[in-house]
Design a protein around this motif. Structure first.
Motif, PDB file in Angstrom:
ATOM      1  N   PRO A  13       0.806  -1.215   0.000  1.00  0.00           N
ATOM      2  CA  PRO A  13       0.000   0.000   0.000  1.00  0.00           C
ATOM      3  C   PRO A  13       0.846   1.275   0.000  1.00  0.00           C
ATOM      4  CG  PRO A  13       0.095  -0.923   2.183  1.00  0.00           C
ATOM      5  CD  PRO A  13       0.842  -1.852   1.308  1.00  0.00           C
ATOM      6  N   SER A  14       2.131   1.195   0.251  1.00  0.00           N
ATOM      7  CA  SER A  14       2.903   2.426   0.363  1.00  0.00           C
ATOM      8  C   SER A  14       3.921   2.490  -0.767  1.00  0.00           C
ATOM      9  CB  SER A  14       3.623   2.494   1.706  1.00  0.00           C
ATOM     10  OG  SER A  14       4.688   1.587   1.712  1.00  0.00           O
ATOM     11  N   VAL A  23       8.639   0.258  -4.110  1.00  0.00           N
ATOM     12  CA  VAL A  23      10.072   0.280  -4.438  1.00  0.00           C
ATOM     13  C   VAL A  23      10.688  -1.093  -4.238  1.00  0.00           C
ATOM     14  CG1 VAL A  23      12.279   1.256  -3.807  1.00  0.00           C
ATOM     15  CG2 VAL A  23      10.301   2.701  -3.884  1.00  0.00           C
ATOM     16  N   VAL A  24      10.360  -1.726  -3.114  1.00  0.00           N
ATOM     17  CA  VAL A  24      10.907  -3.060  -2.837  1.00  0.00           C
ATOM     18  C   VAL A  24      10.435  -4.052  -3.890  1.00  0.00           C
ATOM     19  CG1 VAL A  24      10.926  -4.922  -1.166  1.00  0.00           C
ATOM     20  CG2 VAL A  24      11.102  -2.591  -0.396  1.00  0.00           C
ATOM     21  N   ALA A  25       9.149  -3.957  -4.265  1.00  0.00           N
ATOM     22  CA  ALA A  25       8.616  -4.881  -5.270  1.00  0.00           C
ATOM     23  C   ALA A  25       9.286  -4.648  -6.626  1.00  0.00           C
ATOM     24  CB  ALA A  25       7.103  -4.701  -5.384  1.00  0.00           C
ATOM     25  N   ALA A  72      14.250   6.193  -2.654  1.00  0.00           N
ATOM     26  CA  ALA A  72      14.473   6.251  -1.209  1.00  0.00           C
ATOM     27  C   ALA A  72      14.919   7.653  -0.797  1.00  0.00           C
ATOM     28  CB  ALA A  72      15.510   5.219  -0.792  1.00  0.00           C
ATOM     29  N   LEU A 111       7.112   2.761  -0.498  1.00  0.00           N
ATOM     30  CA  LEU A 111       8.309   1.953  -0.261  1.00  0.00           C
ATOM     31  C   LEU A 111       8.057   0.474  -0.540  1.00  0.00           C
ATOM     32  CD1 LEU A 111       9.487   3.802   2.884  1.00  0.00           C
ATOM     33  CD2 LEU A 111      10.679   3.651   0.752  1.00  0.00           C
ATOM     34  N   ASP A 112       6.808   0.015  -0.320  1.00  0.00           N
ATOM     35  CA  ASP A 112       6.468  -1.349  -0.733  1.00  0.00           C
ATOM     36  C   ASP A 112       6.666  -1.500  -2.228  1.00  0.00           C
ATOM     37  OD1 ASP A 112       5.604  -2.722   1.597  1.00  0.00           O
ATOM     38  OD2 ASP A 112       3.923  -1.346   1.676  1.00  0.00           O
ATOM     39  N   SER A 156      15.960   2.424  -7.125  1.00  0.00           N
ATOM     40  CA  SER A 156      15.550   2.281  -5.722  1.00  0.00           C
ATOM     41  C   SER A 156      16.234   3.328  -4.852  1.00  0.00           C
ATOM     42  CB  SER A 156      15.852   0.877  -5.224  1.00  0.00           C
ATOM     43  OG  SER A 156      17.206   0.599  -5.363  1.00  0.00           O
ATOM     44  N   VAL A 198      11.817   9.974  -0.815  1.00  0.00           N
ATOM     45  CA  VAL A 198      10.962   9.859   0.372  1.00  0.00           C
ATOM     46  C   VAL A 198      11.665  10.479   1.570  1.00  0.00           C
ATOM     47  CG1 VAL A 198       9.744   8.256   1.864  1.00  0.00           C
ATOM     48  CG2 VAL A 198       9.851   7.831  -0.555  1.00  0.00           C
TER      49      VAL A 198
END
Lengths: 109, 150
Positions: free
Chosen positions: A27-28, A33-35, A78, A30-31, A74, A81
């Motif tokens: 939902p965010s 970005v990781v995905a 980061a 950063l999720d 990424s 944000v």
């Protein structure tokens, strides 16, 4: 050999699909970005598997580019944000109008 | 000899592809950003190394092997950097299930940290040197005492 290739493409395709599910669900930021990071790694693994199965070395330079792009993307998001949090007094950006993290809501409820 | 190499490389490729699938599963099932990162970085180092070894065994010629080695070395150099930056920002942004944590050494700090924002270079001097020194020397003020100064 064809069975092995089906198994390989199946495993990698399943991983990529699940990473796409997380990319869509969020939902965010950063999720996502990781995905995206994981998805690019899985894509480069898939390219290397293709190169190995077909003995076709033309896609090998593409691997270098993909791994470079994953890192740059990424890290830049980061930093973006982190820049949004720069003027925050509480440290998490809640005083700047950023939404409450979904993890906080789940931990409370 | 060639058959043995094929078997070894196929084993490496299947193991790496399996790690890709576990990364996807972990990304979907884990509860917060930090644990999703834990799952997502499995193929970033071990999976990519296994797949590159498998591909280098299958492809003939040293030039391909060197380029695949370059990809693997680059992954091992960049994965910790990006993981550190993302997890630092995720902790500051409270993307952490605090009720699931066993140890939270960072959580005792009052209202985040005033000294480091998390995206400055590693050798940056503290923005407020007197507080930095005072917090190292005098530690009896308690965690909730100091109001944030910015």
């Amino acid at each position: 050999m064809t069975v092995v290739s089906y198994v390989l493409y199946g495993l990698i395709g399943g991983g990529a699909l699940l990473a796409l599910v997380r990319l869509a669900m969020g939902p965010s930021l950063l999720d996502r970005v990781v995905a995206t990071d994981t998805l690019l790694v899985i894509i480069s693994a898939g390219l290397a598997v293709y190169a190995a199965l077909e003995r076709d070395p033309t896609v090998v330079p593409v691997l270098v580019v993909v791994s470079l792009l994953a890192f740059v993307g990424s890290v830049s998001i980061a930093r973006y944000v982190g820049g949004m949090l720069r003027g925050s007094v509480t440290g998490d950006g809640s005083d700047l109008g950023l939404p409450v993290a979904a993890e906080e809501r789940e931990a409370r409820g | 000899m060639s058959a043995v190499l094929d078997v070894v490389s196929m084993t490496c490729l299947v193991a790496g592809a399996f790690l890709c699938l576990t990364a996807g599963l972990g990304l979907v099932r884990f509860p917060d950003v930090l644990s999703r990162m834990h799952a997502g970085t499995k193929p970033q180092v071990l999976g990519v190394l296994l797949v590159m070894v498998g591909a280098a065994l299958r492809l003939q010629g040293w030039s391909n092997a060197w380029m695949l080695l370059l990809v693997a070395a680059f992954q091992m150099l960049t994965a910790p950097v990006s993981a550190h930056m993302i997890s630092r920002v995720a902790y500051r942004r409270r993307h952490v299930r605090r009720d699931l944590l066993l140890v939270d050494e960072f959580g005792a700090a009052p209202a985040g940290d005033r000294l480091y924002v998390g995206d400055e270079p590693g050798d940056a001097p503290p923005e407020e040197p007197e507080i930095a020194i005072a917090e190292h020397v005098v530690d009896d003020r308690g965690p909730g005492d100091g109001a944030p100064r910015r």
